[in-house]
Design a protein around this motif. Structure first.
Motif, PDB file in Angstrom:
ATOM      1  N   ASN A  51      18.472 -21.404 -27.857  1.00 26.97           N
ATOM      2  CA  ASN A  51      17.294 -21.479 -28.712  1.00 26.97           C
ATOM      3  C   ASN A  51      16.948 -22.959 -28.844  1.00 26.97           C
ATOM      4  O   ASN A  51      17.836 -23.773 -29.084  1.00 26.97           O
ATOM      5  N   THR A  52      15.686 -23.313 -28.656  1.00 29.06           N
ATOM      6  CA  THR A  52      15.307 -24.718 -28.786  1.00 29.06           C
ATOM      7  C   THR A  52      14.016 -24.867 -29.572  1.00 29.06           C
ATOM      8  O   THR A  52      13.227 -23.934 -29.693  1.00 29.06           O
ATOM      9  N   ARG A  53      13.826 -26.076 -30.052  1.00 32.45           N
ATOM     10  CA  ARG A  53      12.560 -26.450 -30.693  1.00 32.45           C
ATOM     11  C   ARG A  53      11.703 -27.235 -29.714  1.00 32.45           C
ATOM     12  O   ARG A  53      10.751 -27.892 -30.103  1.00 32.45           O
ATOM     13  N   GLY A  54      12.093 -27.186 -28.464  1.00 34.17           N
ATOM     14  CA  GLY A  54      11.376 -27.953 -27.458  1.00 34.17           C
ATOM     15  C   GLY A  54      11.912 -29.366 -27.428  1.00 34.17           C
ATOM     16  O   GLY A  54      13.083 -29.604 -27.713  1.00 34.17           O
ATOM     17  N   GLY A  55      11.079 -30.284 -27.063  1.00 37.76           N
ATOM     18  CA  GLY A  55      11.500 -31.676 -26.997  1.00 37.76           C
ATOM     19  C   GLY A  55      12.015 -32.040 -25.617  1.00 37.76           C
ATOM     20  O   GLY A  55      12.022 -31.235 -24.690  1.00 37.76           O
ATOM     21  N   SER A  56      12.455 -33.263 -25.488  1.00 35.92           N
ATOM     22  CA  SER A  56      12.846 -33.757 -24.169  1.00 35.92           C
ATOM     23  C   SER A  56      14.350 -33.738 -23.929  1.00 35.92           C
ATOM     24  O   SER A  56      14.798 -33.927 -22.808  1.00 35.92           O
ATOM     25  N   VAL A  57      15.158 -33.495 -24.979  1.00 35.84           N
ATOM     26  CA  VAL A  57      16.617 -33.509 -24.823  1.00 35.84           C
ATOM     27  C   VAL A  57      17.222 -32.287 -25.508  1.00 35.84           C
ATOM     28  O   VAL A  57      16.843 -31.947 -26.633  1.00 35.84           O
ATOM     29  N   ILE A  58      18.143 -31.634 -24.812  1.00 39.77           N
ATOM     30  CA  ILE A  58      18.909 -30.525 -25.385  1.00 39.77           C
ATOM     31  C   ILE A  58      20.399 -30.775 -25.136  1.00 39.77           C
ATOM     32  O   ILE A  58      20.770 -31.626 -24.326  1.00 39.77           O
ATOM     33  N   ARG A  59      21.215 -30.026 -25.827  1.00 40.53           N
ATOM     34  CA  ARG A  59      22.665 -30.048 -25.585  1.00 40.53           C
ATOM     35  C   ARG A  59      23.077 -28.646 -25.163  1.00 40.53           C
ATOM     36  O   ARG A  59      22.703 -27.673 -25.800  1.00 40.53           O
ATOM     37  N   LEU A  89      24.391 -34.336 -22.862  1.00 44.17           N
ATOM     38  CA  LEU A  89      22.966 -34.123 -23.114  1.00 44.17           C
ATOM     39  C   LEU A  89      22.215 -33.870 -21.807  1.00 44.17           C
ATOM     40  O   LEU A  89      22.563 -34.403 -20.756  1.00 44.17           O
ATOM     41  N   VAL A  90      21.168 -33.045 -21.921  1.00 43.37           N
ATOM     42  CA  VAL A  90      20.322 -32.718 -20.787  1.00 43.37           C
ATOM     43  C   VAL A  90      18.911 -33.168 -21.136  1.00 43.37           C
ATOM     44  O   VAL A  90      18.378 -32.811 -22.192  1.00 43.37           O
ATOM     45  N   GLU A  91      18.324 -33.962 -20.246  1.00 39.89           N
ATOM     46  CA  GLU A  91      16.975 -34.481 -20.472  1.00 39.89           C
ATOM     47  C   GLU A  91      15.987 -33.790 -19.536  1.00 39.89           C
ATOM     48  O   GLU A  91      16.254 -33.637 -18.342  1.00 39.89           O
ATOM     49  N   SER A  92      14.854 -33.383 -20.080  1.00 37.02           N
ATOM     50  CA  SER A  92      13.802 -32.779 -19.271  1.00 37.02           C
ATOM     51  C   SER A  92      13.125 -33.855 -18.434  1.00 37.02           C
ATOM     52  O   SER A  92      12.819 -34.942 -18.937  1.00 37.02           O
ATOM     53  N   LEU A  93      12.894 -33.554 -17.171  1.00 38.02           N
ATOM     54  CA  LEU A  93      12.175 -34.473 -16.291  1.00 38.02           C
ATOM     55  C   LEU A  93      10.746 -34.011 -16.054  1.00 38.02           C
ATOM     56  O   LEU A  93      10.051 -34.558 -15.213  1.00 38.02           O
TER      57      LEU A  93
END
Length: 171
Positions: A51-59, A89-93
């Motif tokens: 579940n995410t709130r969006g954004g550029s970084v998730i764990r 951490l995982v960053e969206s590209l």
């Protein structure tokens, strides 16, 4: 007539319950995994949703991720990402991750194959539980109304040893 609000006991028949070394090891392992927020050992394949709130970084919901086989949105579209194994951490590209419940699906390999410090906590907690004069089950409920267990708990020194393995903490 049965009451739908009665929750069955976790141990239906305490007289048939074996409070043995194998059970105490399982209980200590569960305590460690609860404390750390993920399975810790061994390295294994995991899959699920985030579940995410969006954004550029998730764990990701694990530490020591050794490979990411797949990271997709809920429709199966591959996500472009960069993974930092030091922080987990995982960053969206591609401008950001999708937001929402079960917005991201993952298939990864994660966990430690060798973590003697974690294993020492496991053994210590299991041995301590075995020294309890009443064992692990100290009382049983009546009609499913309550239960009290001397569940394997981790001492502060053991919790401190587990800090590097906690989900969300940085190495």
């Amino acid at each position: 007539m049965s009451d739908v609000n009665v929750i069955p006991d976790m141990i239906a028949d305490p007289s048939a319950f074996e409070d043995d070394a194998a059970f105490r090891l399982k209980a200590a392992q569960a305590a460690i995994r609860r404390e750390c927020g993920w399975h810790v050992m061994p390295n294994t394949a995991l899959s699920g949703v985030i579940n995410t709130r969006g954004g550029s970084v998730i764990r990701l919901p694990a530490r020591h991720v050794t490979s990411i086989e797949s990271l997709t949105d809920r429709d199966g579209n591959k996500l472009a990402y960069a993974y930092d194994p030091e922080t987990g951490l995982v960053e969206s590209l591609s401008g950001g991750f999708p937001a929402g419940i079960a917005a991201i699906r993952y298939e990864i390999h994660a966990g430690y194959d060798d973590a003697p410090d974690v294993q020492s906590v496991l053994i210590s907690a299991a041995k301590r539980a075995g020294m309890s004069p009443v064992g692990l089950v100290t009382s049983q409920s009546t009609n499913g109304s309550s239960a009290s267990f001397d569940v394997v708990s981790l001492m502060q020194a053991e919790k401190d040893k587990l800090k590097p393995y906690r989900l969300g903490g940085l190495p």
